[in-house]
Each structure stands twice: as C-alpha cells, then as structure tokens.
Design a protein around this motif. Sequence first.
Motif, PDB file in Angstrom:
ATOM      1  N   VAL B  74       0.867  -1.174   0.000  1.00  0.00           N
ATOM      2  CA  VAL B  74       0.000   0.000   0.000  1.00  0.00           C
ATOM      3  C   VAL B  74       0.902   1.221   0.000  1.00  0.00           C
ATOM      4  N   MET B  75       1.100   1.796  -1.154  1.00  0.00           N
ATOM      5  CA  MET B  75       2.044   2.907  -1.284  1.00  0.00           C
ATOM      6  C   MET B  75       1.605   3.793  -2.432  1.00  0.00           C
ATOM      7  N   PHE B  76       1.426   5.082  -2.167  1.00  0.00           N
ATOM      8  CA  PHE B  76       1.010   6.009  -3.230  1.00  0.00           C
ATOM      9  C   PHE B  76       1.495   7.410  -2.877  1.00  0.00           C
ATOM     10  N   LYS B  77       1.431   8.286  -3.876  1.00  0.00           N
ATOM     11  CA  LYS B  77       1.852   9.677  -3.672  1.00  0.00           C
ATOM     12  C   LYS B  77       0.604  10.517  -3.475  1.00  0.00           C
ATOM     13  N   ILE B  78       0.683  11.479  -2.560  1.00  0.00           N
ATOM     14  CA  ILE B  78      -0.493  12.287  -2.251  1.00  0.00           C
ATOM     15  C   ILE B  78      -0.028  13.708  -1.899  1.00  0.00           C
ATOM     16  N   SER B  79      -0.880  14.682  -2.134  1.00  0.00           N
ATOM     17  CA  SER B  79      -0.529  16.052  -1.749  1.00  0.00           C
ATOM     18  C   SER B  79      -0.659  16.185  -0.226  1.00  0.00           C
ATOM     19  N   ILE B  80       0.466  16.450   0.402  1.00  0.00           N
ATOM     20  CA  ILE B  80       0.468  16.523   1.863  1.00  0.00           C
ATOM     21  C   ILE B  80      -0.262  17.774   2.350  1.00  0.00           C
ATOM     22  N   ALA B  81      -0.221  18.826   1.523  1.00  0.00           N
ATOM     23  CA  ALA B  81      -0.910  20.070   1.893  1.00  0.00           C
ATOM     24  C   ALA B  81      -2.412  19.844   1.930  1.00  0.00           C
ATOM     25  N   VAL B  82      -2.916  19.138   0.905  1.00  0.00           N
ATOM     26  CA  VAL B  82      -4.351  18.876   0.838  1.00  0.00           C
ATOM     27  C   VAL B  82      -4.789  17.940   1.972  1.00  0.00           C
ATOM     28  N   LEU B  83      -3.952  16.944   2.241  1.00  0.00           N
ATOM     29  CA  LEU B  83      -4.278  16.011   3.318  1.00  0.00           C
ATOM     30  C   LEU B  83      -4.358  16.733   4.675  1.00  0.00           C
ATOM     31  N   ALA B  84      -3.372  17.590   4.927  1.00  0.00           N
ATOM     32  CA  ALA B  84      -3.370  18.334   6.193  1.00  0.00           C
ATOM     33  C   ALA B  84      -4.572  19.272   6.261  1.00  0.00           C
ATOM     34  N   GLU B  85      -4.892  19.892   5.135  1.00  0.00           N
ATOM     35  CA  GLU B  85      -6.031  20.805   5.056  1.00  0.00           C
ATOM     36  C   GLU B  85      -7.336  20.077   5.374  1.00  0.00           C
TER      37      GLU B  85
END
Lengths: 396, 270
Positions: B74-85
């Motif tokens: 289970v490994m993927f790239k994600i926008s950390i800014a959007v996740l934190a938001e």
Amino acid sequence: MKCHVPGANVKVLGRTVHALARFGDELYLESLPDCILLRTLNAAESAYAMVKFNKNFFSYFNYNYYSTEDNEGLKCKISMKSALNTFKSPTHMDKQVENLEIKLDADACKLIFQLKCRHGIVKTHFVTILDCKAMQAVYTKDTVPNRITSPQRILSDALNNFQSSDDQLTLEATPLSLILRNYIDCSIDLTKIIRTQITLKPAEFDSYVIGTETIITFSLKEFRALLAFAEALNLPLQLHFETTGRPAVFIVHNGITFEAHFVLATTKPDSTSQTTATQNTSVERKKRKDTTSTQGSVKKKPHLDMDVSKCLDEDSHLFNFVEIPDENFIESNNKQNGHVSKDNKNNSKVEAMDCDNIPASPTSKTIKSVFKRCFESTFDPRSIQGVILAENSDSD
Amino acid sequence: MNEGTSQYYFTASMDSGKTLCSLLKAIQFQETAVFCALAEGLKLTVEEGKCVQASAYVPSDNFTEYHVRDDVDVMFKISIAVLAECLNIFGSGEESSLKMYYRGEGSPLLLVLQPQSMHNVMTDCEISTQTADSVLELRDEDAAEVAKLVLKAPAFLGLLADLERSCDVIEINLSPDHPNVSIITYGMQDRSCIDMPKSSDMVQSFSCESPVTLRYQLHHIRLIMKALGISTKVVLRCSSNGLLLLQLKLEKEDQRQMFSEFYIVPLLDD
C-alpha cells in the motif's frame, strides 16, 4: 577590555542594541576607564544615539585587561547586524542568559561576546571589527531653555494615535501646553492625509519647564524607537530642546548604572532666522558639554576633544538642516494652483491672527482656517467672501 | 476482518486527527509525500532535492482500527498540503474523529471526518493519489554510527532559532572531551559558536568515541524546526559517512507516541 554583564543587565544591553539598531547601521563601542560607551549615527546623519554604561552596570570591569601601554580607551566599530545577532531576543534574554562576557583586545580584529546560558550552554560570537575610530556628536543638553520630564507611557500613548505612515512629528511647546502633531509635507495631497494633533497639559508631566516657546519638527521613526526603549525599561524620558534647527536631546537614565542620550536633528527654521541659527550652531560646536556634578556628564578625556573636533570638521553633517521650501514660495505656489485662492483674503487674515504660524508645515494653514471657524460662535459667511478668482466649476 | 472492509487495501480510524495533522504540517516542506501503510503503522515521506528525507510515523496503536492487506504494497503519492487541510477541515479548535479508506491502486484516498461537538455533521473528502516514485534509501548499513545524542527538543529548538539566518553552513563538532558538542556557524563576517557540555540539562544522553566534525547546510537543519516545536525529545545519530539522522518523539496526552525522522546529507569537503 574585559567585562562581565550579569543576567538581568544583559536584557538592558539587548534592549539598548535593539534601540540603537533603529538609528544606525553601525555600532561604535568605546571603553573608558570607568564606563563603556555605545554610539550610533544614522545614514542621513540626522540622528545620533549614545548610551553610557557605568562601571557598576557590570559585575566585573577591567578596562585595561590586556594591559596595553597606552592609556587611551579602546574603540571599535562593528556592524549593527552582528550586534543584533548577539542579542537576538532581548525579551527572553534575562531568563536564558546567566552572564555575558565582552572582550576587546587592542590587537585583535574580533570583538568577543560570550553568553553563558542556562543548561550550561556557552554561546560565543566573534564579531569582526570594521574600524577603530570613535565618533561623537557635540550637543548641549544642560543649558537649553526647554526641559520636560515625561513618564514613558504618556508620549507613547499619544503617538499611538498617529498613523504609521507619518514620518515626522512637530512639537509645539508653550508654558501652558505641549502640542504634538504630524508634520505634513506641502507636496502631499491634502485630501489623502489624516491630520493628527494632540494637546498635553503640563500637569501630565513629571516636570515641565518651557523657557522659550518654540516649535520643533523631527523624525518620528527614531522618536518611536527611543520611546519603546524607555517603555521597555520603564524609565521616564527627559526632553531637552531649544528652538527649531537646533538638535533635540532625549535622555533616558536610571541614575546609577546607565544613561542614554538620543539626539535628533530638527528641521531648519524659516529663511530669515537661518543665518543666526547657523551661527549658533557653529558656536555650539566649540562649546563643551557642561561637566556638572551629575554622573551623567562625566569628564571627557582630553584626547576626545581632538577626535571630536576632527570628526566634526571632517564629516559631521549631524545637524545640517533639512531643506524645506520657504513660506513665500508656498504662498505663490498655492496661488498658482488655485488651491486656496478662493479664500485668499481670509487666509491672510487668519495668518495675521494666527500666532502659531508653523514654518515647518506651511500648508496646514488651510486646514486651520477651516477648523478655526468651527469654534467661532457664529459663522459669518461674509468673512470668507473675498475676490473669487475661480468660480465653482459645478453646482455640487 | 469483516466482509465490508476486506475489499479495501487500507482502512483506519482514529478518535482525533489533530495530532496527525500537526505532525503532517511539521514535515510539509514539499508539495507531495509518499504515503505508505505498513502493518506496524502509517508512514509519510517527504524529500527535498535528494538531500533531506523526512518521514512521519504513526504506529498502528494510535488508531482505534487499522487494517492493511498484507498481500499488496500500500504505497502512493499524495498532496500533503491537501491532506493536512482536510484533516483540519472543521478548524483547529475542533476535535474530529477520522476514518481513512483506500480501495486500491489508482483510487483516491477517502477521508470521513466527524466533529466531536456536533452530531449528524460529517465531511467526506476524496483526495486523488498518484503512483509513488521510489523513496531514497539514504541509510548505509556499512557505515557505523559514530555518535549518538539525546536532547530535549524545546531547548534544542531554542538553540536553532537563535542561529543567524544569513549563514549557509552549520558545523557540528562532537567530541568525548569538553565541550562535547559545539555548533559553529559562519556568517558574512562573523563566527558564532555554541558550546554544550554533556553535563547540560538538555543533554539526556551522549555517546561519542572519537571527535567528529560534520558540516551541513543550515537551511536543511532548519527544516526540522517545525517538528522540534511539537516534539519532546530528539535523538541525533551521526554515521561515519556523515549522514545525520534525527529522530523526534511526539508524545500525546494518551501516552501513545508518534515519530518524525529526518535524514540529512552532509556537505562534502572542498
């Protein structure tokens, strides 16, 4: 030179450096047998600050630590940025710093600040010495006719009412009141500015002596900085000034360990009195500061006189006057613009009555003539009927 | 594992997403992070120019529910800014419970947030994911550890905050002799030096056999400051190849721990 500053005083020293940083970009340090002097001068050479720390400010003070043969004080010039870096956050400094050691070796090219902090941490700053000259301005503070001692809150509270864009302050001193107003440059569009005026009564001050009524205008940026300094240390501020064109001296001291002098140039008087003012200044340059019994004016060493006169002859523009257009010019200028031409007659009438004719901010007269009418018992429209040079262009 | 969730690659739920959010913000110096769900817990990794690698670890015991399919990565790239938001969608004053779902490769990460103070209100967030790039393997198993330091995080943050901003290079000298730790910065014309003996209150443990001098970009070291601000303890490990590993421990009220970890590549000698 080697000295130790105890933790509580490190905060004072830090505050001082931060206040001086608002004045100039370079810091001059001079060590004398009984004190250390910090000085700075702004780039325009219109503001100067000197803070003297007496021997008892330090827990250890050895002026001749490196036992040099000559007995002259050590002098050095460092960059203000380096000094600020040493005293990064003066508010917390007393809690973190236990002791500060300052070392200056006559032969070294570094000034050493060593801070012994909590947790046994030692921070050492090796600050490059840029120059070995001293700099000093000469000014009178003891023989001036106007002296006010103010609690630190009053003036800073008053200044809070001014706009942050205001850059100069006009002080109108009479025996009955002290009026603070923002200086308005004649080139600024009057519709876009806010005029602020605050009247303070003598009772507000700890002491209030006005020997000669006067109006002085000086830079607000440095004044704010020195007020913040007085407020941070919770000490009263002394104002010593003469007339416009002569430097105003602001003094903050705690009577025992340190004394700070902030000298601000005031704008030049109108053209008629300019010649006399210049003469006065040249006289003043020769005049030494009084050596009275107060600890503030400790005897200067003779070699300093040489330095001072040399320094003044060479490059001191400290109290050169700031050029502002004179009254007549403004008057004609206004006529050309048709700016006040409609009530020109009234204007001149007001001018004749108006004793506080401020040379520094000439265009303010228009405003005053408007405000003045508000306080008259009956408004008489005839009083403003003059020769109409320009008709109203529109009905509204 | 019940029928409903077994089709998902990864599901997790948590009572409060607040600490997770502040942990993410602490490593948020790049736009995207590699999100990796392991059996032991959640790991998000951010890299800057192959010089700094920061990871946030959330051990699985921080979650009330935590399932990862063990037969897939289970490994993927994600926008950390959007996740934190998204985690902060009800504002910082509001504690909200959190559920995370990830169906499978190419599908978005689903978040369901429910504020604790209000009933019948919930937010459904869908954050699109990308295929993950490979993560740098900075740790060299052959390089021995030459020094290890355990410091109190707030005090260490105070030291870093006082360093001159205009400096480019920070030099760390570690030695078994006094002063055990000395941090030197070179500014435009000045030199500043911070000495810290191992007897200092802020040093909780110190081990170093022989003197070492390490140089790093101050800018890289400053990246850890946000994480230091929320942590209680920091472990510095220096390898013989100069690689600096900082492990920061974040302690929560419920005694559960979250970690952040920074690998910083040294400056080479001229």
